[in-house]
Each structure stands twice: as structure tokens, then as C-alpha cells.
Design a protein around this motif. Structure first.
Motif, short mmCIF file in Angstrom:
data_model
loop_
_atom_site.label_atom_id
_atom_site.label_comp_id
_atom_site.label_asym_id
_atom_site.label_seq_id
_atom_site.Cartn_x
_atom_site.Cartn_y
_atom_site.Cartn_z
N GLU A 1 -23.28 -5.67 -53.45
CA GLU A 1 -22.03 -5.27 -53.48
C GLU A 1 -21.55 -4.52 -54.89
OE1 GLU A 1 -20.22 -8.56 -51.95
OE2 GLU A 1 -20.56 -9.94 -53.61
N LEU A 2 -22.31 -5.08 -56.18
CA LEU A 2 -22.00 -4.62 -57.22
C LEU A 2 -22.73 -3.03 -57.33
CD1 LEU A 2 -22.97 -7.86 -59.48
CD2 LEU A 2 -20.43 -6.74 -58.90
N GLU A 3 -23.68 -2.94 -56.50
CA GLU A 3 -24.26 -1.68 -56.59
C GLU A 3 -23.39 -0.66 -55.65
OE1 GLU A 3 -28.45 0.63 -54.93
OE2 GLU A 3 -28.02 -1.39 -54.52
N GLN A 4 -22.99 -1.14 -54.67
CA GLN A 4 -21.75 -0.13 -53.89
C GLN A 4 -20.71 0.29 -54.89
OE1 GLN A 4 -20.73 -1.83 -49.79
NE2 GLN A 4 -22.76 -3.00 -50.08
N LEU A 5 -20.06 -0.85 -55.49
CA LEU A 5 -18.91 -0.48 -56.07
C LEU A 5 -19.07 0.08 -57.53
CD1 LEU A 5 -16.61 -3.68 -55.56
CD2 LEU A 5 -16.23 -1.27 -55.00
N TYR A 6 -20.25 -0.27 -58.50
CA TYR A 6 -20.43 0.12 -59.73
C TYR A 6 -21.64 0.82 -59.84
CZ TYR A 6 -16.59 -2.88 -60.60
OH TYR A 6 -15.46 -3.66 -60.41
N GLY A 7 -22.63 0.90 -59.13
CA GLY A 7 -23.98 1.51 -59.03
C GLY A 7 -24.95 0.68 -59.87
N PHE A 8 -24.74 -0.54 -59.98
CA PHE A 8 -25.41 -1.64 -60.86
C PHE A 8 -26.61 -1.87 -59.97
CE2 PHE A 8 -21.62 -3.10 -63.14
CZ PHE A 8 -21.83 -1.80 -64.13
N THR A 9 -27.95 -1.81 -60.19
CA THR A 9 -28.98 -2.21 -59.70
C THR A 9 -30.08 -3.26 -60.58
OG1 THR A 9 -30.41 -0.35 -60.32
CG2 THR A 9 -29.34 -0.23 -58.36
N GLU A 10 -29.58 -3.45 -61.76
CA GLU A 10 -30.19 -4.28 -62.88
C GLU A 10 -29.59 -5.23 -63.32
OE1 GLU A 10 -31.69 -1.66 -65.63
OE2 GLU A 10 -32.77 -0.46 -64.64
N PHE A 11 -29.98 -6.42 -63.46
CA PHE A 11 -29.23 -7.57 -63.93
C PHE A 11 -28.71 -7.37 -65.31
CE2 PHE A 11 -32.17 -10.51 -60.80
CZ PHE A 11 -30.95 -10.44 -59.90
N SER A 12 -29.49 -6.61 -66.09
CA SER A 12 -29.07 -6.55 -67.47
C SER A 12 -27.68 -5.86 -67.65
CB SER A 12 -30.28 -5.90 -68.27
OG SER A 12 -30.48 -4.51 -67.77
#
Length: 316
Positions: free
Chosen positions: A197-208
């Protein structure tokens, strides 16, 4: 005794059995969390703050809450309304999709019950849990009432836990969801998103990248669920990635995250460490996804989780 309040919606669930027939039960992300928290930590006082109708299905739903030993004192009744309904479809790999009928559900009227008396009860809790679905169900013109409620809880010393649980179809657009979620991030002590869901909303794929983004919100404990692979925990700015063991046979992934949330919350409130709480929560989710439906048979859950919870309680 720990006193937990969970805020959200329960719906009528329809799912297909192995012989193709439809099975009716009751479920919803926050309600599922309540059930698994109570099953794993029976000494907690688990309360569900929601609204239902005055119809027979609502009566049966409340009876289901009571059967699970979830306290119903905060379950409100709305005249002329009924619960929402959804149907689960599951593919050959156990992944599920949903069809919903919830736009006029009783739960959407919940803000009218934020009275001084009810706020007083909530302020006596140890923890208040809600989700992105809880926010989406509230009508937009009543969300400020919710944020005022959350401020009162924080000022009273209640810890706040939030699972974004993003469902795109429930929001006007991503911008609306982000605004509400970021208010929740700022208000929450513990946030439990899935990485997808963080990828869908913000494009994040890395924990950092997630750590950098979330550092601005002052979140005390961030638990990022990465499916069957691992869980990333960020507590007081320190990041740790905890591997989990995936199960071999996945029947239905419905409620995987919800069961994880319930057991993790209970474990942390019981004084169990972060890594151990993740392992307990992952074991719960692993058992749940080997059964059909959101709420699995209580005996199957007890057989799996009872010895594990007892072991960790002794070791902590």
C-alpha cells in the motif's frame, strides 16, 4: 487488565466452501483484528466501537461478537440501516478479490455516536486501533469529528495504533487518502502498513525510503509487513528486518494482515519484544491463510497459537 478499543466496520461475509456453496459469516478488517487479539490474549478486555442496524442480520452479527468474547457495550444501533455485505472470490494461489455492497451501511453513521459519554469510555482505554478502511467508511464531512476524538484520546494518554489498509475504490483519489493517512501518521504511536500500500500511494519499494518518509511524523513504532518474506520494524529511529517462514499451502489470504495486527498488538501490550511479537503475529497469519474465510475455526487457531503465546509469555 488491558483495555483495548477498536474502531471500524463489520460486514456480512459471503465466501464459497470447498463444495461450491456459499457460507455466510461476519468479518471486517478491524473486527478481524479484534477477534484474533482476543483469541490470543484472552485476559484483555477487547471492545469494538461500531454501528449496526436493528435488523435480524445485525442481531446475528452482534451475537457473533459476543461469541468471540468481544465486548459489545460500544456497538451502536442505527434505525433503518443494515450492515454492509461483501463476497470473497479466491484464485488458485489463494489470492482474494472482493465485491462490496456497503455504501449505505449502518457503520457509516458511527460519528453520530461520538457523545461525551462514549468519549469518556474510550479515554479510559490503554489502546485505540483504527484503519484506513475505518477512515474511508466515515463520510468526508464528519471526519473532523473523528480527528477531534483522536486528539482527546491522545491527550488522555491512550496509545493510538493505525493500519493504513489502503483500498483505492473507497477513496475519491490518492490525494484524499494521503491527506487522511498522513493525519493518522502524525497522531499514531504505532503504525502497521503493508509495503504494497505504501508502494501504491507513494511509490516506495525500499524500507530505507519508508524510514526516511515516516521519520517526519514522529511515529514511535513502525511495523511494515512485506507479505510472506519479512517484516521491517522501525522503533525510535532504529531499523531491523525480521525474516519470517512462509507456509507451504495458501488457501485464502483474507485476514492475513488483520490476524497479524491483532496478535502483534496483544504481544506488544503484554511486554513481549518486537522480534518475538513479529514471530508470534506471523505464525498467526500463517495459520489463518490455511483456512477459508476471514475468521477461521477457533480450535484451529487455539491449537496453533496457544502454546506459542504461552511460551513467549514465559520467556519475556
Amino acid at each position: 487488565m488491558k483495555n483495548v478499543y477498536l474502531f471500524g466496520e463489520c460486514m456480512v461475509e459471503l465466501s464459497r466452501t470447498s463444495d461450491g456453496l456459499l457460507k455466510q459469516s461476519y468479518a471486517g478488517d478491524v473486527y478481524n483484528t479484534a477477534v484474533y487479539l482476543k483469541r490470543a490474549f484472552n485476559d484483555f478486555n477487547v471492545n469494538f466501537f461500531t454501528a449496526v442496524g436493528e435488523d435480524p442480520l445485525s442481531d446475528e452479527m452482534v451475537a457473533a461478537f459476543e461469541k468471540e468474547n468481544v465486548n459489545t457495550d460500544m456497538v451502536q444501533r442505527v434505525r433503518g440501516k443494515a450492515p454492509g455485505l461483501y463476497m470473497i472470490s479466491v484464485d488458485n494461489s489463494g489470492e482474494r478479490s472482493f465485491s462490496y455492497w456497503r455504501n449505505d451501511s449502518a457503520a457509516r453513521q458511527i460519528m453520530q455516536f461520538v457523545s461525551a459519554e462514549n468519549v469518556g469510555y474510550l479515554c479510559m482505554g490503554d489502546l485505540f486501533f483504527f484503519s484506513g478502511i475505518s477512515l474511508a467508511v466515515i463520510t468526508p464531512n464528519e471526519r473532523d469529528i473523528f480527528w477531534q476524538l483522536l486528539r482527546k484520546l491522545k491527550d488522555s494518554g491512550v496509545r493510538i495504533a493505525f493500519d493504513p489498509n489502503y483500498r483505492a475504490r473507497m477513496w475519491a483519489d490518492k490525494t484524499e487518502a494521503k491527506i487522511q493517512f498522513e493525519r493518522a501518521f502524525r497522531m499514531s504511536d504505532l503504525v502497521m502498513p503493508g509495503i504494497e500500500e505504501l508502494e501504491q500511494l507513494y511509490g516506495f519499494t525500499e524500507f530505507s525510503k519508508i524510514q526516511d518518509f515516516c521519520s517526519a511524523f514522529g511515529i514511535e513504532e513502525l511495523v511494515v509487513k512485506n507479505g510472506p518474506e519479512s517484516v521491517c520494524c522501525i522503533r525510535d529511529g532504529e531499523l531491523s528486518e525480521i525474516d519470517i517462514t512462509p507456509v507451504e499451502t495458501v488457501v485464502d489470504t483474507t485476514s492475513a494482515g488483520d490476524s497479524f495486527n491483532g496478535v502483534y498488538l496483544g504481544a506488544r501490550m503484554s511486554g513481549i519484544g518486537v522480534a518475538e511479537s513479529v514471530q508470534l503475529a506471523a505464525a498467526a497469519a500463517g495459520e489463518v491463510i490455511q483456512h477459508r474465510g476471514a475468521i477461521i475455526p477457533s480450535q484451529a487457531f487455539a491449537d496453533k497459537m496457544g502454546p506459542l503465546v504461552e511460551q513467549h509469555a514465559v520467556e519475556k
